[in-house]
Design an enzyme around this catalytic site. Structure first.
Site, mmCIF file in Angstrom:
data_model
loop_
_atom_site.group_PDB
_atom_site.id
_atom_site.type_symbol
_atom_site.label_atom_id
_atom_site.label_comp_id
_atom_site.label_asym_id
_atom_site.label_seq_id
_atom_site.Cartn_x
_atom_site.Cartn_y
_atom_site.Cartn_z
ATOM 1 N N HIS A 260 2.846 6.444 -8.735
ATOM 2 C CA HIS A 260 1.540 6.292 -9.377
ATOM 3 C C HIS A 260 1.430 4.889 -9.919
ATOM 4 O O HIS A 260 2.421 4.339 -10.400
ATOM 5 C CB HIS A 260 1.379 7.311 -10.518
ATOM 6 C CG HIS A 260 -0.034 7.462 -10.945
ATOM 7 N ND1 HIS A 260 -0.616 6.626 -11.872
ATOM 8 C CD2 HIS A 260 -0.995 8.331 -10.541
ATOM 9 C CE1 HIS A 260 -1.878 6.983 -12.021
ATOM 10 N NE2 HIS A 260 -2.136 7.996 -11.231
ATOM 11 N N ASP B 189 -1.165 15.231 -7.278
ATOM 12 C CA ASP B 189 -1.520 15.748 -5.963
ATOM 13 C C ASP B 189 -0.353 16.342 -5.201
ATOM 14 O O ASP B 189 -0.533 16.916 -4.132
ATOM 15 C CB ASP B 189 -2.170 14.634 -5.134
ATOM 16 C CG ASP B 189 -3.590 14.441 -5.585
ATOM 17 O OD1 ASP B 189 -4.199 15.457 -5.959
ATOM 18 O OD2 ASP B 189 -4.074 13.309 -5.605
HETATM 19 N N1 ACO Z 1 7.237 6.604 -1.036
HETATM 20 C C1 ACO Z 1 8.168 5.631 -0.831
HETATM 21 N N2 ACO Z 1 8.173 4.441 -1.473
HETATM 22 C C2 ACO Z 1 7.198 4.229 -2.367
HETATM 23 C C3 ACO Z 1 6.203 5.188 -2.640
HETATM 24 C C4 ACO Z 1 6.259 6.417 -1.938
HETATM 25 N N3 ACO Z 1 5.329 7.363 -2.151
HETATM 26 N N4 ACO Z 1 5.347 4.706 -3.573
HETATM 27 C C5 ACO Z 1 5.790 3.466 -3.880
HETATM 28 N N5 ACO Z 1 6.911 3.179 -3.155
HETATM 29 C C6 ACO Z 1 7.732 1.959 -3.256
HETATM 30 C C7 ACO Z 1 7.071 0.773 -2.565
HETATM 31 O O1 ACO Z 1 7.460 0.678 -1.217
HETATM 32 C C8 ACO Z 1 7.559 -0.369 -3.412
HETATM 33 O O2 ACO Z 1 8.892 -0.628 -3.053
HETATM 34 P P1 ACO Z 1 9.483 -2.137 -3.148
HETATM 35 O O3 ACO Z 1 9.396 -2.522 -4.595
HETATM 36 O O4 ACO Z 1 10.868 -2.033 -2.600
HETATM 37 O O5 ACO Z 1 8.594 -2.981 -2.257
HETATM 38 C C9 ACO Z 1 7.590 0.197 -4.826
HETATM 39 O O6 ACO Z 1 7.798 1.612 -4.645
HETATM 40 C C10 ACO Z 1 6.285 -0.036 -5.628
HETATM 41 O O7 ACO Z 1 5.208 0.483 -4.862
HETATM 42 P P2 ACO Z 1 3.734 -0.094 -4.892
HETATM 43 O O8 ACO Z 1 3.017 0.326 -3.648
HETATM 44 O O9 ACO Z 1 3.770 -1.568 -5.196
HETATM 45 O O10 ACO Z 1 3.138 0.638 -6.141
HETATM 46 P P3 ACO Z 1 1.605 0.746 -6.494
HETATM 47 O O11 ACO Z 1 1.526 0.951 -7.966
HETATM 48 O O12 ACO Z 1 0.837 -0.395 -5.909
HETATM 49 O O13 ACO Z 1 1.141 2.056 -5.702
HETATM 50 C C11 ACO Z 1 0.688 4.301 -5.130
HETATM 51 C C12 ACO Z 1 0.976 3.291 -6.263
HETATM 52 C C13 ACO Z 1 -0.455 3.768 -4.243
HETATM 53 C C14 ACO Z 1 0.239 5.613 -5.741
HETATM 54 C C15 ACO Z 1 1.986 4.485 -4.285
HETATM 55 O O14 ACO Z 1 3.017 4.975 -5.099
HETATM 56 C C16 ACO Z 1 1.775 5.418 -3.081
HETATM 57 O O15 ACO Z 1 1.359 4.957 -2.021
HETATM 58 N N6 ACO Z 1 2.063 6.765 -3.242
HETATM 59 C C17 ACO Z 1 1.824 7.710 -2.173
HETATM 60 C C18 ACO Z 1 0.366 8.098 -2.113
HETATM 61 C C19 ACO Z 1 -0.060 8.988 -3.274
HETATM 62 O O16 ACO Z 1 0.586 9.970 -3.600
HETATM 63 N N7 ACO Z 1 -1.221 8.661 -3.876
HETATM 64 C C20 ACO Z 1 -1.800 9.444 -4.959
HETATM 65 C C21 ACO Z 1 -1.846 8.642 -6.221
HETATM 66 S S1 ACO Z 1 -2.387 9.658 -7.563
HETATM 67 C C22 ACO Z 1 -4.042 9.774 -7.404
HETATM 68 O O17 ACO Z 1 -4.732 8.949 -6.905
HETATM 69 C C23 ACO Z 1 -4.638 11.001 -7.947
#
Ligand code: ACO
Length: 428
Positions: free
Chosen positions: A307, A364
């Site tokens: 998140h 979710d």
């Molecule tokens: N699975 C694997 N790796 C992940 C995930 C995941 N679900 N989420 C983040 N990471 C990793 C990234 O690859 C990154 O790794 P790094 O530092 O080695 O490059 C690190 O964790 C940080 O991730 P970011 O994408 O920079 O985090 P951000 O805050 O921008 O993104 C997000 C948050 C979009 C929710 C992300 O965690 C994601 O894509 N999750 C999956 C989709 C999801 O469940 N979305 C629902 C969000 S809640 C809502 O909207 C109600």
């Protein structure tokens, strides 16, 4: 930096920027004079450190996993309140008295129908259309059938517009559901409360007597409460941004629906179930998918994990996990997807990759399991999220207009070509 200002030293000069206080949580640096004074702008991709507005609707503390609606903790609201009351709370700032609540419910019931011509628009969509696309189009189309612009300075008109949209939107959500199943549409029933009315519009079969199932209504109510607002997330920021151009309420919300549709935002609830089904069909090897999620050469992510703001746990996920258990037990359903979800959660939470990045299950991760138990098609999950988020969108739109926020217009750090002369086609 002193307590109430930040000093920036740049190019031999010193500039002071005031700190803006909060009641709780992050304080802000007011940099509104930064560009005029220094010629610099800030660069903050994804707005990770940027406060776009002052707000008094929802507070969340991502480090401690806390979420308050108008000051009330989500745990208390989910246990003691109901979705109609939460809509009032978000829109008006206080819990209603009994009289205020009756008047509010009456205001919504006054608009508990949708113009017949809207059905013609629904009819031309193919059944295969994604319900979120249909919902966004229908919401925008509502403007044409309710053409009066809202006078934002009139409390009565603002209240009426909010109540009208709350009423009609629940029809549009139910209609997209009926369309998906190829069923004729139902109209609203003013003898029921908001959630019961929505439930009946979705689930009443043309050939059967209808009975409200209190377990299902209770589950829907809780899910809608948990999604009702979440401060400046992607779809809410979209609603505020579009509305900041003084675009109407319905069109602004329609844009928010498109933002919510994306799998990194509201679309994650659909993506989670699709992922759990895929893992199940592939033999249920959870560890394999955890490894895939960690592999930087693989685009796969564990949907429902991580998140932007919660870096400890998502308090909504805790409530929803218990609700999922309760509902499956009450309905006597055994869901393999829930088993896989539990295994996935266990493996990921012990894995250094997820621990070090503070990636926890979000709201979710479990909501889809409940929707599936209620017989709701997977593509409808994000529509359910939109119905829950509607009071948040309207409250944020209203706040933005009442605060008279300026039109949203970020700047950029340009890295393209320098000025150059046009070369005629024949010379290229
Ligand atoms: N699975 C694997 N790796 C992940 C995930 C995941 N679900 N989420 C983040 N990471 C990793 C990234 O690859 C990154 O790794 P790094 O530092 O080695 O490059 C690190 O964790 C940080 O991730 P970011 O994408 O920079 O985090 P951000 O805050 O921008 O993104 C997000 C948050 C979009 C929710 C992300 O965690 C994601 O894509 N999750 C999956 C989709 C999801 O469940 N979305 C629902 C969000 S809640 C809502 O909207 C109600």
């Amino acid at each position: 930096m002193s307590d109430n200002k930040v000093v920036l030293n740049y190019d031999g000069n010193s500039f002071e920027y005031p700190i803006v206080d909060s009641t709780i949580g992050d304080r802000g640096i007011d940099i509104s004079k930064l560009r005029d004074q220094t010629g610099l702008i800030t660069l903050d991709l994804g707005y990770k450190n940027t406060g776009a507005t002052l707000s008094d609707i929802t507070y969340l503390d991502g480090d401690n996993g806390e979420l308050y609606y108008r000051g009330y903790p989500i745990e208390q609201i989910a246990e003691k309140s109901n979705f109609s009351e939460v809509m009032y709370l978000l829109l008006h700032g206080e819990l209603p008295t009994q009289d205020q609540f009756l008047k509010f419910e009456g205001g919504i019931k006054k608009y508990n129908y949708v113009a017949d011509e809207m059905k013609k628009i629904l009819d031309v969509f193919p059944r295969s259309a994604h319900p979120m696309g249909v919902l966004s189009s229908l919401t925008s189309a509502l403007t044409a059938f309710n053409p009066k612009a809202v006078n934002v300075n009139s409390k009565e008109e603002m209240d009426e517009a909010a109540e009208m949209l709350l009423a009609k939107f629940s029809h549009l959500c139910a209609w997209t559901y009926r369309k998906k199943l190829g069923l004729s549409i139902n109209h609203g029933d003013n003898n029921l409360n908001y959630v019961e009315n929505f439930y009946k519009m979705c689930f009443r079969r043309p050939n059967m007597d209808f009975e409200l199932d209190p377990v299902v209504v209770g589950a829907l109510d809780k899910l809608l409460i948990l999604h009702a607002d979440h401060e400046q997330n992607c779809s809410t920021s979209t609603v505020r941004m579009v509305g900041s151009a003084h675009t109407g309420l319905f069109a602004s919300v329609s844009a928010g629906i498109s933002a919510l549709w994306g799998p990194l935002h509201g679309g994650a609830n659909q993506a989670v179930i699709e992922m759990l089904e895929m893992i199940e069909q592939d033999g249920g090897d959870v560890a394999k998918y955890v490894e895939k999620a960690k592999n930087k050469d693989d685009n796969f992510r564990l949907m429902g994990f991580g998140h932007r703001v919660y870096k400890n746990f998502d308090p909504r996920a805790t409530i929803i996990k218990k609700a999922a258990d309760d509902i499956l037990t009450a309905l006597g359903i055994e869901d393999k997807a829930l088993d896989i979800a539990m295994q996935l959660e266990r493996v990921a939470l012990e894995d250094e990759y997820f621990v070090s990045r503070k990636l926890y299950p979000n709201v979710d991760f479990y909501s889809g399991i409940i929707y599936r138990a209620l017989g709701i098609p997977t593509e409808m999950f994000t529509v359910m999220f939109a119905l829950g988020r509607l009071p948040g969108w309207i409250s944020q739109w209203k706040e933005m207009r009442l605060h008279n926020d300026p039109i949203g217009r970020p700047r950029q750090v340009y890295q393209g070509a320098q000025k150059r002369d046009y070369v005629d086609l024949s010379a290229r």
